[in-house]
Design a protein around this motif. Structure first.
Motif, short mmCIF file in Angstrom:
data_model
loop_
_atom_site.label_atom_id
_atom_site.label_comp_id
_atom_site.label_asym_id
_atom_site.label_seq_id
_atom_site.Cartn_x
_atom_site.Cartn_y
_atom_site.Cartn_z
N GLN A 135 1.06 -1.38 0.06
CA GLN A 135 -0.26 0.02 0.11
C GLN A 135 0.82 1.18 -0.08
O GLN A 135 1.68 1.82 1.25
CB GLN A 135 -0.69 -0.41 0.91
N ASN B 45 -4.85 10.04 2.88
CA ASN B 45 -5.11 9.36 3.90
C ASN B 45 -5.47 9.78 5.17
O ASN B 45 -4.77 10.25 5.57
CB ASN B 45 -4.09 8.34 3.73
N GLN C 215 -5.69 6.45 10.74
CA GLN C 215 -6.68 5.37 11.12
C GLN C 215 -5.92 5.00 10.24
O GLN C 215 -5.39 3.48 9.97
CB GLN C 215 -7.97 4.85 11.97
N SER C 216 -6.09 5.21 8.56
CA SER C 216 -6.13 4.00 7.69
C SER C 216 -4.28 3.77 7.33
O SER C 216 -3.84 2.64 6.70
CB SER C 216 -6.35 4.98 6.01
N ILE C 217 -3.36 4.92 7.53
CA ILE C 217 -2.83 4.55 7.59
C ILE C 217 -1.31 4.10 8.38
O ILE C 217 -0.88 3.45 7.97
CB ILE C 217 -1.94 6.60 8.19
N ALA D 42 -3.27 1.77 10.03
CA ALA D 42 -3.30 -0.22 9.88
C ALA D 42 -2.17 0.19 8.21
O ALA D 42 -1.95 -1.29 8.19
CB ALA D 42 -5.22 -0.10 9.00
N ALA D 43 -2.22 0.73 7.08
CA ALA D 43 -1.68 0.02 6.13
C ALA D 43 -0.01 -0.54 6.40
O ALA D 43 0.52 -1.08 5.90
CB ALA D 43 -1.59 1.64 5.17
#
Length: 280
Positions: A85, A91, A94-96, A98-99
């Motif tokens: 990813q 972004n 939280q998404s960062i 997780a990535a």
């Protein structure tokens, strides 16, 4: 995409036409391959059995049987996140998080599956008996070399880490057959690291390469080849997953060195820890 398939996809452009046909078939039908004999694959892909054998050896397998076994193992244990990813504009935090977790976990898992235990043991044996250990790497790979250097010094190994190209060559030119040189490069095509490892090899040193899985110049020069995941793609800003994978292999080497000579090396590790602790 598992490491073997990723490496095949990445190197298709360098293959001859017949090898490309085999590669295309493998990439399109990976699950079928693990059930096929070499003759059946030859019929389905249009490549001869000899070409298939050469194709497998391009990726450091002894032959088709080993290639098929390793591919089956990878396909059976694919992580939930299969693609690297990359950085995305705007972004959410939280998404960062997780990535980054997914990238690092996938990179370590994929690297572990690629480790050749025989090559790894050869590297450990060479490091254990080395009079001097040279570590070559530039940029992010240079940081990995520095990390291993600090670990080796803590257990009393005579080690040096060089990122300056001239110092790499200078040290390499003074190595002997009692020494070990390690070249670290994700691509395996870093000119400075290639030059240094070539010089070390010409002077008789045991040479170890640490690169992404596949064929590359640095690997071709090394007497012992170690590989990391090829998951990191795209712009690769910061060389994040590749660095984690390299450090994973370095940690395996370091812990193995200590485990083999536990009674001798653990006291050295403890002594160095206690001495440095005074200044924290």
């Amino acid at each position: 995409m598992p490491g073997i398939l990723s490496a095949i996809h990445e190197q298709m452009e360098t293959m001859n036409p017949k090898e490309k046909e085999i590669a295309a078939y493998v990439l399109s039908h990976p699950q079928n391959i693990v059930q096929m004999g070499i003759t059946e694959l030859s019929q389905q892909s249009g490549g001869s059995t000899a070409t298939i054998s050469r194709f497998c050896k391009l990726f450091h397998f002894s032959g088709y049987t080993e290639f098929k076994v390793k591919l089956a193992a990878e396909l059976a244990q694919q992580p939930s996140i299969q693609t690297y990813q990359d950085i995305i504009a705007g972004n959410p935090l939280q998404s960062i998080v997780a990535a980054m977790e997914a990238n690092h976990v996938s990179s370590i898992t994929d690297t572990t599956r690629m480790l050749d235990m025989k090559q790894l043991q050869k590297a450990i044996d060479a490091l254990q008996s080395a009079r001097q250990i040279d570590l070559y790497g530039v940029a992010t790979s240079g940081l990995v070399a520095q990390d291993f250097y600090q670990k080796l010094v803590r257990i009393g190994k005579r080690a040096f880490a060089f990122s300056d190209p001239h110092m790499q060559i200078t040290s390499a030119s003074n190595l002997t057959n009692e020494d070990v040189a390690i070249g670290i490069s994700y691509s395996g095509e870093t000119e400075e690291t290639i030059a240094a490892l070539k010089c070390a090899s010409e002077n008789g040193a045991t040479t170890i390469s640490l690169t992404k899985f596949g064929t590359n110049t640095l690997t071709s020069l090394a007497s012992i080849s170690l590989f990391t995941s090829t998951l990191e793609e795209g712009m690769r800003r910061g060389d994040m997953a590749s660095r984690i994978a390299q450090l994973h292999v370095i940690d395996i080497l370091f812990v193995s060195l200590i485990s083999d000579r536990f009674d001798d090396l653990v006291p050295r590790l403890e002594t160095s820890f206690q001495m440095v602790k005074k200044y924290r």
